[in-house]
Every structure is written in C-alpha cells, then in structure tokens.
Design a protein around this motif. Structure first.
Motif, PDB file in Angstrom:
ATOM      1  N   LEU A 150       0.877  -1.942   0.146  1.00  0.00           N
ATOM      2  CA  LEU A 150       0.256  -0.190  -0.357  1.00  0.00           C
ATOM      3  C   LEU A 150       0.456   1.539   0.461  1.00  0.00           C
ATOM      4  O   LEU A 150       0.778   2.568  -0.780  1.00  0.00           O
ATOM      5  CB  LEU A 150      -1.133   0.084   1.229  1.00  0.00           C
ATOM      6  CG  LEU A 150      -2.191   1.304   1.168  1.00  0.00           C
ATOM      7  CD1 LEU A 150      -3.041   0.786  -0.179  1.00  0.00           C
ATOM      8  CD2 LEU A 150      -3.181   0.953   2.376  1.00  0.00           C
ATOM      9  N   MET A 151       1.732   1.229   0.919  1.00  0.00           N
ATOM     10  CA  MET A 151       3.021   2.296   0.360  1.00  0.00           C
ATOM     11  C   MET A 151       3.370   2.804  -0.631  1.00  0.00           C
ATOM     12  O   MET A 151       3.379   4.081  -0.866  1.00  0.00           O
ATOM     13  CB  MET A 151       3.635   1.795   1.840  1.00  0.00           C
ATOM     14  CG  MET A 151       3.873   2.504   3.056  1.00  0.00           C
ATOM     15  SD  MET A 151       4.898   2.467   3.934  1.00  0.00           S
ATOM     16  CE  MET A 151       5.230   0.670   4.276  1.00  0.00           C
TER      17      MET A 151
ATOM     18  N   GLU B  56       1.608   1.625  -3.700  1.00  0.00           N
ATOM     19  CA  GLU B  56       1.135   2.004  -4.590  1.00  0.00           C
ATOM     20  C   GLU B  56       0.845   3.657  -4.748  1.00  0.00           C
ATOM     21  O   GLU B  56       0.441   4.223  -5.087  1.00  0.00           O
ATOM     22  CB  GLU B  56      -0.545   1.750  -4.148  1.00  0.00           C
ATOM     23  CG  GLU B  56      -0.562  -0.025  -4.678  1.00  0.00           C
ATOM     24  CD  GLU B  56      -1.489  -1.548  -3.757  1.00  0.00           C
ATOM     25  OE1 GLU B  56      -2.310  -0.082  -3.780  1.00  0.00           O
ATOM     26  OE2 GLU B  56      -1.262  -1.995  -4.235  1.00  0.00           O
ATOM     27  N   LYS B  57       0.091   4.358  -2.696  1.00  0.00           N
ATOM     28  CA  LYS B  57       0.236   5.645  -2.062  1.00  0.00           C
ATOM     29  C   LYS B  57       1.717   6.554  -2.813  1.00  0.00           C
ATOM     30  O   LYS B  57       1.144   7.116  -2.323  1.00  0.00           O
ATOM     31  CB  LYS B  57      -0.850   5.792  -1.523  1.00  0.00           C
ATOM     32  CG  LYS B  57      -1.940   5.012  -1.279  1.00  0.00           C
ATOM     33  CD  LYS B  57      -2.326   5.161   0.192  1.00  0.00           C
ATOM     34  CE  LYS B  57      -4.491   4.272   0.237  1.00  0.00           C
ATOM     35  NZ  LYS B  57      -4.646   5.191  -0.351  1.00  0.00           N
ATOM     36  N   GLY B  58       2.958   5.578  -3.019  1.00  0.00           N
ATOM     37  CA  GLY B  58       3.717   6.799  -3.212  1.00  0.00           C
ATOM     38  C   GLY B  58       4.353   7.636  -1.515  1.00  0.00           C
ATOM     39  O   GLY B  58       5.066   8.716  -1.089  1.00  0.00           O
ATOM     40  N   LEU B  59       4.063   6.960  -0.532  1.00  0.00           N
ATOM     41  CA  LEU B  59       4.054   7.349   0.507  1.00  0.00           C
ATOM     42  C   LEU B  59       5.945   6.858   1.147  1.00  0.00           C
ATOM     43  O   LEU B  59       6.121   5.354   0.766  1.00  0.00           O
ATOM     44  CB  LEU B  59       3.484   6.742   2.031  1.00  0.00           C
ATOM     45  CG  LEU B  59       2.412   7.229   1.378  1.00  0.00           C
ATOM     46  CD1 LEU B  59       1.061   6.821   2.691  1.00  0.00           C
ATOM     47  CD2 LEU B  59       2.071   9.076   2.007  1.00  0.00           C
TER      48      LEU B  59
ATOM     49  N   ALA C  36       7.809   8.322   7.177  1.00  0.00           N
ATOM     50  CA  ALA C  36       6.860   8.934   7.516  1.00  0.00           C
ATOM     51  C   ALA C  36       5.763   8.297   7.809  1.00  0.00           C
ATOM     52  O   ALA C  36       5.330   8.899   8.493  1.00  0.00           O
ATOM     53  CB  ALA C  36       6.152  10.161   6.381  1.00  0.00           C
ATOM     54  N   VAL C  37       5.735   7.024   7.904  1.00  0.00           N
ATOM     55  CA  VAL C  37       4.155   6.482   8.489  1.00  0.00           C
ATOM     56  C   VAL C  37       4.915   5.234   9.998  1.00  0.00           C
ATOM     57  O   VAL C  37       6.207   4.903  10.280  1.00  0.00           O
ATOM     58  CB  VAL C  37       3.994   4.975   7.512  1.00  0.00           C
ATOM     59  CG1 VAL C  37       2.991   4.613   8.909  1.00  0.00           C
ATOM     60  CG2 VAL C  37       3.887   5.339   6.670  1.00  0.00           C
ATOM     61  N   GLN C  38       4.292   6.664  10.883  1.00  0.00           N
ATOM     62  CA  GLN C  38       4.240   5.391  12.698  1.00  0.00           C
ATOM     63  C   GLN C  38       4.131   4.424  12.370  1.00  0.00           C
ATOM     64  O   GLN C  38       2.146   3.995  12.389  1.00  0.00           O
ATOM     65  CB  GLN C  38       3.832   6.251  13.187  1.00  0.00           C
ATOM     66  CG  GLN C  38       4.088   5.894  14.904  1.00  0.00           C
ATOM     67  CD  GLN C  38       5.146   6.269  15.701  1.00  0.00           C
ATOM     68  OE1 GLN C  38       5.892   7.293  14.473  1.00  0.00           O
ATOM     69  NE2 GLN C  38       6.110   5.692  16.108  1.00  0.00           N
ATOM     70  N   GLY C  39       3.878   3.456  13.255  1.00  0.00           N
ATOM     71  CA  GLY C  39       3.766   1.725  13.121  1.00  0.00           C
ATOM     72  C   GLY C  39       3.139   1.518  14.778  1.00  0.00           C
ATOM     73  O   GLY C  39       3.684   1.581  15.966  1.00  0.00           O
ATOM     74  N   SER C  40       2.280   0.841  14.606  1.00  0.00           N
ATOM     75  CA  SER C  40       1.328   0.419  15.682  1.00  0.00           C
ATOM     76  C   SER C  40       1.342  -1.081  15.896  1.00  0.00           C
ATOM     77  O   SER C  40       0.559  -1.443  16.805  1.00  0.00           O
ATOM     78  CB  SER C  40      -0.123   0.872  16.038  1.00  0.00           C
ATOM     79  OG  SER C  40      -1.100  -0.082  14.666  1.00  0.00           O
TER      80      SER C  40
ATOM     81  N   VAL D  83      -1.027   3.124   7.239  1.00  0.00           N
ATOM     82  CA  VAL D  83      -0.744   3.559   5.792  1.00  0.00           C
ATOM     83  C   VAL D  83      -1.580   4.495   5.124  1.00  0.00           C
ATOM     84  O   VAL D  83      -1.662   5.524   4.732  1.00  0.00           O
ATOM     85  CB  VAL D  83      -0.238   2.523   4.997  1.00  0.00           C
ATOM     86  CG1 VAL D  83      -0.258   3.295   3.791  1.00  0.00           C
ATOM     87  CG2 VAL D  83       0.924   1.516   5.282  1.00  0.00           C
ATOM     88  N   MET D  84      -2.877   3.485   5.766  1.00  0.00           N
ATOM     89  CA  MET D  84      -3.875   4.637   5.524  1.00  0.00           C
ATOM     90  C   MET D  84      -4.336   5.803   6.406  1.00  0.00           C
ATOM     91  O   MET D  84      -4.487   6.804   5.767  1.00  0.00           O
ATOM     92  CB  MET D  84      -5.519   3.491   5.729  1.00  0.00           C
ATOM     93  CG  MET D  84      -5.748   1.838   5.326  1.00  0.00           C
ATOM     94  SD  MET D  84      -5.526   2.425   3.575  1.00  0.00           S
ATOM     95  CE  MET D  84      -7.513   3.458   3.398  1.00  0.00           C
ATOM     96  N   LYS D  85      -4.079   5.140   7.684  1.00  0.00           N
ATOM     97  CA  LYS D  85      -3.989   7.478   8.118  1.00  0.00           C
ATOM     98  C   LYS D  85      -3.188   7.948   7.982  1.00  0.00           C
ATOM     99  O   LYS D  85      -3.141   8.586   7.433  1.00  0.00           O
ATOM    100  CB  LYS D  85      -3.875   6.754   9.619  1.00  0.00           C
ATOM    101  CG  LYS D  85      -4.851   5.782  10.298  1.00  0.00           C
ATOM    102  CD  LYS D  85      -4.055   5.429  11.721  1.00  0.00           C
ATOM    103  CE  LYS D  85      -4.838   4.518  13.164  1.00  0.00           C
ATOM    104  NZ  LYS D  85      -4.605   4.584  13.648  1.00  0.00           N
TER     105      LYS D  85
END
Length: 523
Positions: free
Chosen positions: A236-237, A239-242, A246-250, A261-263
């Motif tokens: 997903l990252m 696909e969305k070019g993230l 920058a993504v905080q893991g839970s 990733v959605m958040k």
C-alpha cells in the motif's frame, strides 16, 4: 538407475486411495524424504516421500486417480547425475527454494561465504512429529546480518497440527535465509545458515544492499532492524507513494500495519483538503476503494486442515443433533464443598470437565453405539473410552485425547486435561496426543455460547456440546425457582446411532450430573 515410488501402507482395512496433489513434476530435482505427493483415503491423508534423491522421471498416477496399496506412483532417476529440467534451473525452484538433492553446487557457495568470520552452521528443520513430513515457515524473528545467541528463537514453523519453534544451534551471525516466510519445507531441510562466533561477518547480500539500508535508516531506527513491516502495508505504501519513514507503526515492536498506512495517507491529503477548491460532484464509491481497506492473509496449515475435516464430516456422516438441559446445582454444590480439599490433596483444581467426562463414560457403557465407528460395511464397537477434549488455541481448535478415561479417577482426569491443555496452548501437542479418540466433549460455554450444534470429529459417531450455565426460572416441587441450567447438545451419526440411543445417552448424562452419587454407585 531408476527407482520406483509406490503407494505405502494405508492402514488397517484400507486398500486404496486417491492421488490428491503432486508437489513435484517430471524433471524436478528431489531430495531424499522430500514430499512428492499426497494421497487421500476415506480415513486419513497420507504423504508420500521420495525414497532417494534424484530427478522425478515419470508420474504414473495423476491427480484424481485411484490407486491400490503398493501400486506404482512414479519413477525417480537416482544420483547426482540425474538430468536437470529442460530450462536448466533444476538447482533452484522458481519460488527461490534451493534443491535439496545430493549435488548442490549452487546452494553450497552462499553457505560457505561467511567462513571468514567463523565456521558456517546450518539451521535445519527439526523433527515435526510422527507422519508429519513438511511444514510452512510462518515467521522469521531474525534477518540476515543479525547477531543471534545460542538457543535464541530464529523462526516459527507451522504444520497442519502444531507450531514448531526453531532455535539457533549456536551463537553467531545469521548470514543467509534459505526458506522465506510462506514457503513449505520438508523435515530435515535447510532453513538458514549461521556464521558461528562473535566476529562472524554479515551475509554478502546484506553488504550488497547497504545503500538501500542507509536510505531507509530512518524507519529502521524507528522500528528496529529486525522488525519488518506487514507485506500488505509495504504494498500500500508503494501504491500511494508514501515514504516508509513518514509512517508511524502501531504493530508489535513498531511494525507498520495496513491501517497505519491508511492513516498516513489520510493525513497527507488533509492539507490539500483545507485549501479552497472548486466544488465537485461527489464520486460514487468503487470496489477499488474497499480494496485498500482489506487484507488478505494465507490460511495456516492448521486452519486448512480444520476446514477440510469439518466439511468432510458434513459430507460423510448423516449428522443430527438432539438437545436436553441439566440442572448444574448438585455439581456446583459438590465442587464448592470439596474443591479446596481436592486441590490440596491432588495438586490440581476440581473443574466441571471431570464430572462431564465421568458422566459420558458412564452413559457410553449403556449406549455403546455412540462410542463406535463405521468402517466400510462394519461397525467397530470400542470397549474403552479415549475421550477427546476440544481445546481452543490462538491458532485454531485442536482435540487432545485422554486415553482410557473410563478407568481414570476424577483427579487423574483433571491432571490429564490440565497437562494436555497447557501443551495445546503452547503448541507442544504431538500427533500421538491427538489420535485415537472415540468420543469428544466440546465446551462452548467458556466463550459464552448458550446453545449450538457441534460438528462430529470423524471417524467418531458422537460429540457432546457443553454450554453456558445460566440461571433460569424452573418449576421445582410446584414452585418457580431460579436454577443454574445448562443446555446440552449431542451431535451424532444417524447411520449408526438411532434417535432412541441418542436421547437415552443425553438422559443418562443429565441424571448423572443432577445426582453425582449415581456415578459412585454405577447407576
């Protein structure tokens, strides 16, 4: 030299089987004892290993064909000189697994590569249990380049019955992983290579990927070098070019999950949404919008086996369920009165399962067909009771068996149940612990179930379902009083058990529980 692969012994009174699945094709390199195919009988699934290393030649019995005992299944060209597949890739499978034959020039080089820092030690698939020849790699807890201590857990394997932990055979550095998560490995196969000693060098591929590691150093620092993001999150990252940083893991140890990733994607869109924009007509939702909120997870081998066996039970048996209810007051009073003394003397708590086990054993003597099974055109009556106790675990439902429960005391039953329950929760049950049951008890009441229809555990002909104890108004001596009641459900195979026998069985269980003294007097 050509070696014949034949149908093995299928079990007492079983003379034929159906070829279910071939895991190898003509031209594939095979290792000794590597699983070639799977056969299905009307009772069990039988795995057929390779009798020797070589190249699979001709498949004589294709999938779906019926074969007899000792029939020819295939041939193997033996030895290191076995011809490779036409594409010249017999040394490595398309999915990345190295061939495990006797001749392994391609696989030997990586294993010996880290010798500069110490000796290379192979991490092998441990013994998986009787009749279990393969497993699926579920999770790797270490990655190439990680330091490992002796006996530290490296990975977890899943079979169709239990989970198996693989510890490090020695201290050193994990230099190479040969079987990735999701791959199927044979008993005795090679999983990874460890460069022994504290000075062991990291794997060559880890050095080659150093630029990538530096570029991704931010998320690695945030989550830890040995924590890998969920595959669905990675996809997903991308696909969305993230940026992963920058993504905080839970997840555990900071692992990034799909919802993280959605958040992050929603947060990235927020500033743009604040800026004034021309009014647009609302877009109708599409299936693609839902796809981003879904996650596909491969079924574990245990879950696949549970699904297959339960469906087989529905398709094979003439299954019917009859119900009754029992006043649990007498058992609860007896348990409350003696539980402390019982635990002090026997070292185990007095639960309800020993009462139900005793009551069922008592009833099975009077209605032996519930304890029997059908074998072809014969009925096999069992003059003993091997009681299966259905147990829920984090990976699925298993049924450990208490052998000769009809000759055991309350204390012996409680100790056996406690021991098998711990083994089930820890994934330590063996195949022998779950074989040979003649009748099963399932306690859905521990999850709050008020009433259900349990499914038979083939080839057994009966299963008792326990449920939640709930106070209900009952008429006792002409007065309405609140009593602790439980619904009982007996699912049975109507081909062998008549309605009268099923009802009689439940009534005897009810009588024994409502007046436990009957068990002492064999009434």
């Amino acid at each position: 030299m050509s070696i014949e692969v034949k149908v093995p012994t299928l079990g007492e009174s079983v003379t034929e089987a159906t070829v279910a699945t071939w895991f190898k094709q003509p031209g594939d390199a095979v290792a000794a004892d590597e699983m070639l195919c799977e056969l299905e009988t009307d009772k069990v699934t039988v795995e057929v290993p390779a009798p020797a290393a070589g190249t699979l030649g001709e498949i004589v019995a294709g999938e779906g064909e019926t074969v007899g005992v000792d029939a020819l299944l295939a041939t193997i060209s033996e030895g290191a000189g076995a011809a490779p597949k036409p594409d010249g890739k017999s040394e490595a499978k398309p999915d990345g697994k190295a061939a495990e034959g006797k001749s392994e020039p391609a696989a030997a080089a990586p294993a010996a590569a880290p010798a500069s820092g110490g000796d290379s030690i192979d991490v092998m698939v441990p013994a998986l249990g009787e009749s279990v020849t393969e497993a699926t790699v579920a999770t790797w807890f270490k990655q190439p380049g990680d330091a490992v201590a002796a006996d530290e857990m490296l990975c977890e394997l899943e079979t169709d019955k239990v989970s198996v932990e693989v510890p490090a055979p020695a201290a050193g550095t994990l230099s190479e992983i040969l079987a990735q998560e999701g791959e199927t490995v044979a008993a005795g196969g090679k999983l990874a290579v460890i460069a022994a000693g504290e000075g062991a060098a990291p794997a060559p591929q880890a050095e080659a990927e150093a630029p990538k590691a530096e570029a991704a150093s931010a998320p690695a620092t945030k989550r830890g070098a040995d924590v890998e993001d969920a595959p669905s999150a990675k996809k997903l990252m991308a696909e969305k070019g993230l940026d992963p940083a920058a993504v905080q893991g839970s997840g555990r140890d900071g692992r990034v999950m799909k919802e993280d990733v959605m958040k992050a994607a929603s947060a990235a869109r927020a500033p743009a949404a604040e800026a004034p924009a021309p009014a647009q007509a609302p877009r109708a939702p599409t299936p693609a919008d839902d796809a981003g909120r879904e996650e596909r997870v491969k079924m574990t081998r245990l879950r696949q086996t549970i699904a297959r066996r339960l469906k087989d039970a529905q398709n094979t048996a003439a299954m019917l369920t009859t119900y009754n209810e029992v006043d649990m007051g007498a058992v609860m009073d007896l348990r409350s009165e003696y539980k402390d003394l019982f635990e002090k003397k026997h070292g185990v708590r007095l639960g309800f399962m020993s009462f139900f086990t005793k009551a069922c054993c008592h009833a099975l003597k009077e209605v032996p067909e519930v304890n029997a099974e059908i074998d072809g055109t014969e009925i096999v009556y069992k003059n003993y009771v091997h009681m299966g106790i259905a147990t829920g675990t984090p990976t699925g439902l298993v049924v450990p068996v208490i052998r000769d429960a009809d000759s055991m005391s309350f204390a012996a039953i409680e100790k056996a149940i406690a021991k098998k329950g711990r083994a089930a929760r820890d994934g330590k049950l063996t195949m022998a612990d779950m074989q040979g049951g003649t009748f099963t008890i399932s306690n859905g009441g521990v999850y709050g179930s008020l009433m259900s229809s349990p499914i038979l555990n083939p080839p057994q002909s009966g299963i008792l379902g326990m449920h939640k104890i709930q106070e209900r108004p009952m008429v006792v001596g002409g007065e309405i009083v609140a009593r602790p009641m439980m619904y009982l459900a007996l699912s049975y195979d109507h081909r062998i058990v008549d309605g009268k026998g099923a009802v009689t069985f439940l009534v005897r269980v009810k009588e024994a529980l409502e007046d436990p003294r009957r068990l002492l007097m064999d009434l």
